[in-house]
Design an enzyme around this catalytic site. Structure first.
Site, mmCIF file in Angstrom:
data_model
loop_
_atom_site.group_PDB
_atom_site.id
_atom_site.type_symbol
_atom_site.label_atom_id
_atom_site.label_comp_id
_atom_site.label_asym_id
_atom_site.label_seq_id
_atom_site.Cartn_x
_atom_site.Cartn_y
_atom_site.Cartn_z
ATOM 1 N N ILE A 52 56.736 40.777 44.166
ATOM 2 C CA ILE A 52 56.035 39.878 43.235
ATOM 3 C C ILE A 52 56.277 40.328 41.795
ATOM 4 C CG2 ILE A 52 53.783 38.998 42.519
ATOM 5 C CD1 ILE A 52 52.912 39.318 45.467
ATOM 6 N N ARG A 133 44.257 42.486 43.981
ATOM 7 C CA ARG A 133 42.990 42.849 44.617
ATOM 8 C C ARG A 133 41.991 43.227 43.525
ATOM 9 N NH1 ARG A 133 44.846 40.645 48.221
ATOM 10 N NH2 ARG A 133 45.297 41.337 50.349
ATOM 11 N N ASP A 157 42.143 35.913 40.171
ATOM 12 C CA ASP A 157 42.113 35.134 41.403
ATOM 13 C C ASP A 157 41.388 35.899 42.506
ATOM 14 O OD1 ASP A 157 43.003 32.811 42.964
ATOM 15 O OD2 ASP A 157 44.398 34.172 43.967
ATOM 16 N N GLU A 162 33.841 37.923 48.230
ATOM 17 C CA GLU A 162 34.290 36.536 48.332
ATOM 18 C C GLU A 162 33.746 35.924 49.618
ATOM 19 O OE1 GLU A 162 38.562 36.416 48.126
ATOM 20 O OE2 GLU A 162 38.647 37.496 46.235
ATOM 21 N N HIS A 182 40.799 32.597 44.707
ATOM 22 C CA HIS A 182 41.684 33.341 45.602
ATOM 23 C C HIS A 182 42.657 32.393 46.325
ATOM 24 C CE1 HIS A 182 42.037 37.337 47.991
ATOM 25 N NE2 HIS A 182 43.223 36.796 47.758
ATOM 26 N N GLY A 184 46.101 32.583 45.736
ATOM 27 C CA GLY A 184 47.448 33.128 45.579
ATOM 28 C C GLY A 184 48.394 32.791 46.713
#
Length: 196
Positions: A52, A133, A157, A162, A182, A184
């Site tokens: 990434i 994270r 994100d 969560e 979240h 992604g």
């Protein structure tokens, strides 16, 4: 890595250009309520130069930004081989970056690796993006820095807990913070591949 890299870049653009705030202003009958920044000519600090991080570096290059990588010795060496810059230290990484984006795996050694003092080293008006994270940032550090009056922009994100259904969630109260739920990896092609 395609979907999370794309989301990272979208979040980065939205945070730096302050696009969500401009859209909200227009929905409320206002015109050009803010002035965002640009990517061109800025230094994008990438902490973690895996799949990434490498994609983000390529996006940054296309947008005319300078790339500064921090991470393991292997990450920094790979960045140099790819024609990018490697930070001499963690402090230099935070001090020199206009935009910092985190791309580390969460494990014992990276849990809480970003401290309040790291965030305080960012330039006034700098941007922090986290699509990896939440736990990479020491618990409470982000709110501490935002409440301190330090002028940074944040795009995130990921969260300590969560899902978030609370409209009074603290990060949602800041005009300089852009939050996504979240997403992604939540992308049609990826899901069709996983579940096909």
């Amino acid at each position: 890595p395609v979907a999370p890299a794309a989301l990272t870049w979208a979040l980065l653009l939205n945070t730096v250009r302050k696009i969500p705030q401009a859209i909200d202003g227009m929905k409320n009958g206002d015109w050009q309520i803010n002035m965002g920044g640009s990517i061109y000519g800025k230094t994008i600090g990438i902490w973690g130069y895996g799949k990434i991080g490498q994609k983000i570096a390529q996006y940054a290059k296309v947008f005319g930004a300078t790339v500064l990588v921090w991470g393991s010795e292997n990450s920094r060496q790979k960045a140099l081989e790819d024609g990018f810059n490697a930070a001499a230290s963690k402090a230099a990484f935070f001090e020199l970056s206009d935009i910092v984006t985190l791309h580390l795996r969460l494990n014992k050694s990276t849990n809480g690796i970003v401290k309040p003092e790291d965030l305080m080293m960012l330039k006034q008006g700098a941007t922090l993006i986290n699509t990896s994270r939440a736990e990479l940032i020491e618990a409470g550090a982000l709110l501490e820095v935002l409440n301190s009056g330090k002028q940074i922009n944040v795009g995130t994100d990921v969260y300590d807990e969560e899902p978030i259904f609370d409209k009074d969630y603290p990060l949602l109260a800041f005009d300089n913070v852009v939050c996504t739920p979240h997403i992604g990896y939540v992308e049609r092609n990826g899901y069709e591949l996983y579940f096909g």
